[in-house]
Design a protein around this motif. Structure first.
Motif, mmCIF file in Angstrom:
data_model
loop_
_atom_site.group_PDB
_atom_site.id
_atom_site.type_symbol
_atom_site.label_atom_id
_atom_site.label_comp_id
_atom_site.label_asym_id
_atom_site.label_seq_id
_atom_site.Cartn_x
_atom_site.Cartn_y
_atom_site.Cartn_z
ATOM 1 N N VAL A 1 -3.802 3.629 -2.528
ATOM 2 C CA VAL A 1 -3.826 2.887 -2.758
ATOM 3 C C VAL A 1 -3.456 1.124 -2.374
ATOM 4 O O VAL A 1 -2.538 0.960 -1.590
ATOM 5 N N TRP B 1 0.407 -1.210 -0.134
ATOM 6 C CA TRP B 1 0.110 -0.563 0.281
ATOM 7 C C TRP B 1 1.142 1.107 0.328
ATOM 8 O O TRP B 1 1.860 1.124 0.526
ATOM 9 N N HIS C 1 -4.350 -8.402 -11.169
ATOM 10 C CA HIS C 1 -4.577 -7.580 -10.135
ATOM 11 C C HIS C 1 -5.356 -7.155 -9.561
ATOM 12 O O HIS C 1 -6.519 -6.413 -10.167
ATOM 13 N N GLY D 1 -2.953 -2.614 -1.938
ATOM 14 C CA GLY D 1 -2.910 -3.891 -3.343
ATOM 15 C C GLY D 1 -3.709 -4.973 -2.516
ATOM 16 O O GLY D 1 -3.169 -5.578 -1.817
ATOM 17 N N THR E 1 -6.931 -3.929 -7.186
ATOM 18 C CA THR E 1 -5.911 -3.099 -6.280
ATOM 19 C C THR E 1 -7.339 -2.116 -5.817
ATOM 20 O O THR E 1 -8.470 -1.743 -6.461
ATOM 21 N N TRP F 1 -0.278 -8.021 -5.907
ATOM 22 C CA TRP F 1 1.124 -6.915 -5.729
ATOM 23 C C TRP F 1 1.296 -7.920 -5.310
ATOM 24 O O TRP F 1 1.425 -8.566 -3.792
#
Length: 129
Positions: free
Chosen positions: A43, A30, A88, A45, A90, A49
């Motif tokens: 952000v 993050w 991924h 993850g 997010t 990530w």
């Protein structure tokens, strides 16, 4: 996402800007940028990530944003991709509320099966993609 071997995957949050440089914080999976006025972009993850120190950071700019002379944009980075497909997930946040990305990372569930993604929020609401 499909990528050739060696490609990097990067995802950024929202840019925040102010008269003073935004404060940047980062941790495993993050990153956030916060202005003196309290506007925060983060952000987090949720899946796919890395947790390495270089996997989360922020780009800082000067005189690049119409909302203030100093700006920062948090981002996540997955280094050299082995090639092929990957998923991924997010969480991207823009708020004036107090944000604790490490708590969001722990509180929000994310299960990936093939291309299907199920995100479960702390109140029990689910999002299936």
């Amino acid at each position: 996402m499909r990528a050739p071997a060696g490609a990097a995957v990067r995802e950024g949050g929202y840019a925040v800007a102010d008269g003073a440089p935004p404060q940047v914080e980062r941790g495993p999976g993050w990153a956030l940028a916060r202005t003196e006025a309290g506007l925060t972009s983060a952000v987090v993850g949720l899946h796919g990530w890395g947790a390495e120190p270089e996997a989360a950071d922020a780009v800082r700019e000067v005189e690049a944003n119409a909302y203030g002379p100093h700006s920062a944009t948090p981002y996540l980075l997955a280094g050299a991709h082995p090639g092929g497909a990957s998923v991924h997930v997010t969480l991207v946040v823009l708020t004036r509320d107090d944000v604790r990305p490490w708590a969001l990372k722990e509180a929000i569930g994310c299960v990936v099966r093939g291309d299907a993604v199920r995100v479960t929020f702390p109140d029990g609401e689910e999002l299936v993609l």
